[in-house]
Design a protein around this motif. Sequence first.
Motif, short mmCIF file in Angstrom:
data_model
loop_
_atom_site.label_atom_id
_atom_site.label_comp_id
_atom_site.label_asym_id
_atom_site.label_seq_id
_atom_site.Cartn_x
_atom_site.Cartn_y
_atom_site.Cartn_z
N VAL A 75 -10.35 12.53 -3.29
CA VAL A 75 -9.32 13.51 -3.63
C VAL A 75 -9.44 13.91 -5.09
O VAL A 75 -9.37 15.08 -5.47
N LEU A 76 -9.69 12.90 -5.93
CA LEU A 76 -9.79 13.12 -7.36
C LEU A 76 -10.97 14.03 -7.72
O LEU A 76 -10.84 14.94 -8.54
N PRO A 129 -8.89 2.64 0.42
CA PRO A 129 -7.91 3.53 -0.21
C PRO A 129 -8.40 4.08 -1.55
O PRO A 129 -8.23 5.27 -1.84
N LEU A 130 -9.05 3.20 -2.32
CA LEU A 130 -9.55 3.63 -3.63
C LEU A 130 -10.62 4.71 -3.46
O LEU A 130 -10.66 5.69 -4.20
N MET A 176 0.83 -1.20 0.00
CA MET A 176 0.00 0.00 0.00
C MET A 176 0.87 1.26 0.00
O MET A 176 0.65 2.20 -0.77
N LEU A 215 -10.65 -3.12 2.11
CA LEU A 215 -9.57 -3.01 1.14
C LEU A 215 -9.86 -1.98 0.05
O LEU A 215 -8.97 -1.53 -0.65
N TRP A 216 -11.15 -1.65 -0.09
CA TRP A 216 -11.51 -0.67 -1.13
C TRP A 216 -11.45 0.76 -0.60
O TRP A 216 -11.62 1.71 -1.35
N MET A 222 -13.70 -13.41 -0.69
CA MET A 222 -12.49 -12.60 -0.61
C MET A 222 -12.27 -12.10 0.81
O MET A 222 -13.19 -11.61 1.45
N LYS A 223 -11.06 -12.23 1.29
CA LYS A 223 -10.75 -11.76 2.64
C LYS A 223 -10.62 -10.24 2.65
O LYS A 223 -10.33 -9.62 1.65
N LEU A 240 -12.28 16.23 -5.86
CA LEU A 240 -11.91 17.58 -5.43
C LEU A 240 -11.05 18.26 -6.50
O LEU A 240 -11.28 19.40 -6.89
N ILE A 241 -10.04 17.50 -6.99
CA ILE A 241 -9.13 18.06 -7.98
C ILE A 241 -9.89 18.38 -9.27
O ILE A 241 -9.71 19.44 -9.86
N ALA A 242 -10.76 17.45 -9.68
CA ALA A 242 -11.51 17.65 -10.91
C ALA A 242 -12.38 18.90 -10.80
O ALA A 242 -12.46 19.70 -11.73
N ALA A 268 -6.98 -3.76 -3.98
CA ALA A 268 -8.20 -4.22 -3.30
C ALA A 268 -8.56 -5.64 -3.70
O ALA A 268 -9.01 -6.44 -2.88
N LEU A 298 -5.20 14.33 -15.43
CA LEU A 298 -6.22 13.79 -14.54
C LEU A 298 -6.58 12.37 -14.96
O LEU A 298 -6.71 11.47 -14.14
N LEU A 318 -4.79 0.93 -7.05
CA LEU A 318 -5.57 0.73 -5.82
C LEU A 318 -6.63 -0.35 -6.01
O LEU A 318 -6.90 -1.13 -5.10
N PHE A 356 -9.03 7.94 -2.56
CA PHE A 356 -8.44 8.51 -3.76
C PHE A 356 -9.51 9.14 -4.64
O PHE A 356 -9.32 10.24 -5.19
#
Lengths: 653, 176
Positions: free
Chosen positions: B17-18, B10-11, A287, B7-8, B1-2, B20-22, A340, A325, A336, B14
């Motif tokens: 954040v994306l 972080p995505l 990660m 696990l999703w 799936m463990k 916001l940037i867009a 996952a 972008l 990512l 992101f």
Amino acid sequence: MIAEAGLAALWLAAALAAMQFVLAAIAVRRVLIDPEDGSALTTDLIGAVRPVAIVQGALAALAMALLIAVFLRSDMSVLLVAENSHSEKPWLYKFAGAWGNHEGSMLLWVTILGLAGGAVAIFERSLARATLTATLGAQALIALGFYAFLLFASNPFARIDPAPSDGQGLNPLLQDPGLAFHPPTLYIGYVGISVAFSFAVGALVARDVGPAFARAMRPWVLGAWIFLTLGITAGSYWAYYELGWGGWWFWDPVENASLMPWLAATALLHSVTVLATRDGLRAWTVMLAVVAFSMSMIGTFLVRSGILTSVHAFAVDPTRGSFILALLVLYIGGALALFATRVGTVRAGNTFDLVSREGALVANNLLLSVILGVVLIGTLYPILAAGFGVQLSVGPPFFNKAAGPVALLLVVVMAAGPLLRWRRDGLRALAARMGAPVAAFAIVLVAVLVFGGGISLLPLLGLALAAGLAVASVAPLWGRNLLRTPLFTWGMVVAHLGIAVSLAGMASESAFTKQTLVAARVGEPQQVGPYTVTLNGVSPVIGPNWSALEAHLSARRGDAPAILLRPQSRFFTNPVTVTSESAIATVWDGQLYTVLGQIDGAGRVQLRLWWKPFVTLIWLGGALVALGGALSLVGRLLRERRARRRVEAEAWV
Amino acid sequence: MKGGVKLWLPLLAFAAVLALIAMALYRPADRTVYSAMVGKPLPAFDTPPLLSGKPGLASAAFRDGKPKLLNIFASWCVPCAAEAPQLMALKAAGVTIEGVAIRDTPQAMRDFLARGGDPYAAIGDDKASAVQLALGSSGVPESFLIDGKGTILLQHVGDIRADEVPGIVARLKAAQ
């Protein structure tokens, strides 16, 4: 023809990157279906990826070299040169001016990306073939996107017809030897960390997250981290003397953009050690590798796009913004998503007690992540606020208050960590080992309280913790044969000591700086800290492409001979700008920093004078940190080579 | 799936954040610098006349119940000359324009008015840029819309363009 050759090299490099990706993808697919596959086709495919990666890197470097060539020749028929250079500039700035603009800096970015991939192809020996091939494939895919960006949206070799008689010149603030070193160093760090990203993607694709992967990745992370450390340290000093504001860190978005990958890379550096040595923190390490390079890409994009106002923002149009972008979505989102879906298949690694070396490293990772989060939120908050129609900027008051205490806590963990045993340790044993550092902390705390005079809390703790950390960082060497101590242990000691030195400099600078702003007449003495500064006169000076007013100052302290300082106010004509060239005198216990301001009609000269005790320790510490990294890297590489020799020797027997 | 949903995360982070940037990319932030003077009372000043036959200007003149336009200008300023036709148009539309001349001389001012017309009811002489500094004005020309009670309604930085004239007339009418 040079520009056309450069463009051709860029196209060829892009084509090779595409080929590298396709070859790697097919090869990895075949190996994953049948791990024992030794067929000629698979071997050939895997064998082809390495040379393609090397040539791709070489072609990118050739394109960069050709861009530098057109800048050196001041070929004004190239649009980029006409917009950003001038024939009268000294050659060093023509040379460095090649990356002092959007297109050139992106080309430098891709060049380092290509060279890093090439270096992996040449030097990486220990990784399983599927993982290495997948890694090179990932590196090619990243490069491909950025080649496309250059070729379709930011062509550095575009011509202009008719060619102007001369160029528009380079931003005078960039006209400093620092421009020749700071961007390339920082970029090597910034983009070098892409290797860790590709390694992580490669390991996820090949389902090979383990100690071998960590050992293979570690030198690359370390290498990029050393350059990142150097780049940030040098950038900080550059801003300090060039901007003439007397500060060394401004929490400017671009500084944050370089700090965030550094924080992630520092965390990665420590977690990768846990994975390599103890086979723990598997998913977390992967990660972090993804996050570190993601921070590089987001950081580059944020400051370059002009979304965040910064001195580093080059003009950008929305097409370019959308392009980058899309690349971010593809690469970071893709990695990512891969994480996952795949990381669930990574077996949990070894576990460990809370009080242990691993425990301290986890605490280090968590605290670094918290600081990273604080910096990220502080950097992005103005964008969010602007979305609600509020104009604001987030500066030192927020960052110092929010990140400062966490950083100090991190220093405590840093002091204790190396004194702990792997896997399991006792609190009482730790307390005994921490005796000397705690004593150093207490002595400095009391001494500063008694002699420091009205110091505020954070600098006070900073000074005391720096003393404690300094003692604690050399503690692992006590009672050891210094000659037989492994080089990477020396590296750790020196790097941690560097943090202590740097911290002491920061705390001292913020607590004890003396500043005065005066309108001085010739011959009138001014007092700043221990120095008496006298203005002897002002004279005009002519440079290669600027003219300046120069103040002649003499600074006296006790009976020592006077130090002469000559701060300038420079006037540039192409483009019209005035810059302040500060004059700084470095003595053993600090720096005297002088800036020349306006001259009023009545014969008075505005002078800004600072006395900054021990400020130099900040950058000395940064250099020590990088040196520690270098020692560590050399130590690891030597050990790896010895191990390989041993294996080869056994194979011969 | 463990691991599941965790696990999703972080995505997801992101993606936030994306987004916001867009948002920032496609709707660039408003970089207009808003005047800190709007809504504040006009700072007190009293300037002598620059030209004989034309009165000087004091801040008291803006508290007579009639909204007015205060124009900070100078004869030596090129954009001010470009602005002159718009000021004449405003005057023709019934707007009272009071002027403060920055670092000027009577002779240069007479020439300036002879060239571009004279829309000013009064011209105050501000040799030291004192009024300009008190108003937080950074250059010439700048115009301030002031209601009948001496409160600043609008700060216009730079020369008034032809397409801005109707808007200013409307604001002044609305303030009556």
